[in-house]
Design a protein around this motif. Structure first.
Motif, mmCIF file in Angstrom:
data_model
loop_
_atom_site.group_PDB
_atom_site.id
_atom_site.type_symbol
_atom_site.label_atom_id
_atom_site.label_comp_id
_atom_site.label_asym_id
_atom_site.label_seq_id
_atom_site.Cartn_x
_atom_site.Cartn_y
_atom_site.Cartn_z
ATOM 1 N N CYS A 1 0.462 -0.747 8.921
ATOM 2 C CA CYS A 1 1.815 -0.657 9.077
ATOM 3 C C CYS A 1 2.296 0.598 9.075
ATOM 4 O O CYS A 1 3.733 1.114 9.056
ATOM 5 C CB CYS A 1 2.806 -1.437 8.040
ATOM 6 N N THR B 1 10.329 -4.189 18.700
ATOM 7 C CA THR B 1 8.944 -3.324 18.254
ATOM 8 C C THR B 1 9.051 -2.113 18.665
ATOM 9 O O THR B 1 8.207 -1.174 18.441
ATOM 10 C CB THR B 1 7.781 -4.017 19.075
ATOM 11 N N PRO C 1 3.163 -9.634 17.115
ATOM 12 C CA PRO C 1 3.460 -9.146 15.632
ATOM 13 C C PRO C 1 4.003 -10.543 14.989
ATOM 14 O O PRO C 1 3.543 -10.711 13.922
ATOM 15 C CB PRO C 1 4.651 -8.195 15.859
ATOM 16 N N THR D 1 -7.967 -14.434 16.831
ATOM 17 C CA THR D 1 -7.569 -13.378 17.850
ATOM 18 C C THR D 1 -8.190 -13.660 19.096
ATOM 19 O O THR D 1 -7.671 -13.544 20.251
ATOM 20 C CB THR D 1 -7.650 -11.982 17.349
ATOM 21 N N TRP E 1 -6.235 -6.398 12.083
ATOM 22 C CA TRP E 1 -4.825 -6.502 12.140
ATOM 23 C C TRP E 1 -4.140 -6.031 13.349
ATOM 24 O O TRP E 1 -3.340 -6.809 13.958
ATOM 25 C CB TRP E 1 -4.235 -5.973 10.997
ATOM 26 N N GLU E 2 -4.448 -4.885 13.726
ATOM 27 C CA GLU E 2 -4.083 -4.458 15.136
ATOM 28 C C GLU E 2 -4.454 -5.147 16.361
ATOM 29 O O GLU E 2 -3.504 -5.480 17.095
ATOM 30 C CB GLU E 2 -4.555 -2.724 15.189
ATOM 31 N N CYS F 1 2.388 -7.438 6.470
ATOM 32 C CA CYS F 1 1.889 -5.824 6.243
ATOM 33 C C CYS F 1 1.570 -5.570 4.762
ATOM 34 O O CYS F 1 0.668 -5.217 4.322
ATOM 35 C CB CYS F 1 2.911 -5.056 6.751
ATOM 36 N N ALA G 1 1.174 -13.046 14.844
ATOM 37 C CA ALA G 1 0.021 -12.577 13.956
ATOM 38 C C ALA G 1 0.568 -12.754 12.573
ATOM 39 O O ALA G 1 -0.331 -12.964 11.598
ATOM 40 C CB ALA G 1 -0.364 -11.104 14.294
ATOM 41 N N SER G 2 1.620 -12.219 12.184
ATOM 42 C CA SER G 2 2.471 -12.485 10.905
ATOM 43 C C SER G 2 2.276 -13.947 10.332
ATOM 44 O O SER G 2 2.071 -14.114 9.131
ATOM 45 C CB SER G 2 3.665 -11.830 10.710
ATOM 46 N N GLN H 1 -2.169 -8.219 16.392
ATOM 47 C CA GLN H 1 -0.916 -8.078 16.883
ATOM 48 C C GLN H 1 -0.865 -7.608 18.379
ATOM 49 O O GLN H 1 -0.182 -8.202 19.258
ATOM 50 C CB GLN H 1 -0.358 -6.798 16.051
ATOM 51 N N ARG H 2 -2.025 -7.117 19.063
ATOM 52 C CA ARG H 2 -2.143 -6.935 20.477
ATOM 53 C C ARG H 2 -2.326 -8.334 21.355
ATOM 54 O O ARG H 2 -1.665 -8.572 22.346
ATOM 55 C CB ARG H 2 -3.372 -6.063 20.666
ATOM 56 N N PHE I 1 7.117 -9.874 9.430
ATOM 57 C CA PHE I 1 6.057 -8.901 9.654
ATOM 58 C C PHE I 1 5.914 -8.012 8.496
ATOM 59 O O PHE I 1 4.891 -7.443 8.287
ATOM 60 C CB PHE I 1 6.506 -7.951 10.947
#
Length: 327
Positions: free
Chosen positions: A205, A167, A275, A303, A266-267, A253, A278-279, A270-271, A249
């Motif tokens: 992205c 990353t 990633p 999430t 989306w962010e 995106c 989440a993808s 990922q957190r 990923f």
């Protein structure tokens, strides 16, 4: 605390239990010290009143009252043990289904390998065993065996081709996917400031949306090949090859704006998930896009579960595999 019901009354309250069975149960309660007999001279159960004086002959419930807390603790321990068995049984059942799905998928990409027959046989034997009432020790043994076979199957299917997604900015520079398209935002109430639906937004992205995570993060345990096989719709919307996690990923995106998933959702995914996971969630949602009323809200809900440590993408992918097999 003496009660004096007749045998007939007790049997009626026990939904017609035979008198012999009822007497046997009463004898066991007396032996256990939960009841005490207060017999009359003629062996009958009754109460005699003389003025304010009351003399009863029958069963004394005082021991039961004195041991009420002890009985409650024992009952709670039994309930907890049954709950542990139930949860472990559900885990073993899910692992068995995953094993069967991996066997079918593995036979497609590497036919003729003896491991797949072993997985099928184990899944069938486990399904047969789950029809019985298994103890906690038996279920733990099945879980250990299934975990070992699942790890072997993942190692064979995943192989050396799957690489860990780095990353850092240098590695991800070529994967930044800026788009001038307007995002179809169908969760405006969840956005800061209550942005209206259809408002333009930057792609997640882009450089400003990079998520910083430690390089020691591990890739998901589920094979990438299995994810791609469970989500054939991805090929319709993303023309690039997906052979590594960073390519998945990039694909997520690419399809994220068209699905109406906002940048902030989306962010946050990922957190909390990483990633890769989440993808996986996004492409799995794409596969069932017509069934999801609000993709952005659904992603936020997952999430939240991931942040609480209550979410894994494995069952999500296995459900898609099972859906394809049933079709």
């Amino acid at each position: 605390m003496v009660v004096f019901p007749s045998n007939k009354a007790i049997c009626e309250r026990l939904n017609g239990m035979p008198c012999s069975t009822m007497r046997r149960h009463l004898a066991r309660l007396v032996e256990a010290g939960l009841l005490m007999r207060r017999d009359s001279p003629n062996g009958k159960r009754y109460v005699r009143k003389r003025g304010e004086e009351r003399v009863a002959f029958g069963f004394d419930l005082s021991p039961l009252y004195c041991r009420a807390e002890e009985i409650a603790r024992a009952a709670e321990a039994v309930r907890e043990a049954e709950d542990r068995v139930r949860r472990l049984r559900e885990v073993v059942s899910l692992m068995r289904r995953d094993l069967a799905a991996l066997a079918e998928f593995g036979d497609e990409i590497q036919p003729g390998l003896g491991l797949w027959d072993q997985l099928r046989d184990t899944a069938a034997l486990t399904a047969r065993a789950l029809r019985r009432k298994l103890s906690l020790e038996d279920l733990s043994s099945y879980r250990t065996e299934l975990e070992t076979l699942l790890d072997q199957a993942r190692n064979v299917i995943d192989g050396p081709e799957t690489e860990e997604m780095n990353t850092n900015d240098a590695h991800f520079e070529r994967h930044h996917h800026n788009s001038n398209k307007e995002s179809i935002d169908i969760e405006p109430a969840l956005e800061k400031g209550g942005a209206a639906a259809g408002a333009p937004e930057a792609d997640a992205c882009g450089p400003e949306a990079d998520v910083e995570e430690p390089d020691t993060r591990r890739v998901p345990k589920i094979p990438l090949h299995l994810v791609i096989a469970s989500c054939p719709s991805l090929k319709t919307f993303y023309q690039g090859d997906v052979r590594h996690w960073h390519q998945l990923f990039d694909a997520a995106c690419h399809v994220r704006p068209a699905m109406g998933i906002s940048v902030s959702a989306w962010e946050e995914a990922q957190r909390c998930m990483g990633p890769e996971q989440a993808s996986i969630v996004v492409v799995a949602m794409l596969e069932r896009f017509s069934d999801i009323r609000s993709p952005g809200g659904y992603l936020r809900a997952l999430t939240s579960k991931a942040a609480a440590g209550e979410f894994s993408c494995g069952p999500m992918v296995m459900a898609l595999i099972g859906r394809r097999s049933a079709a």
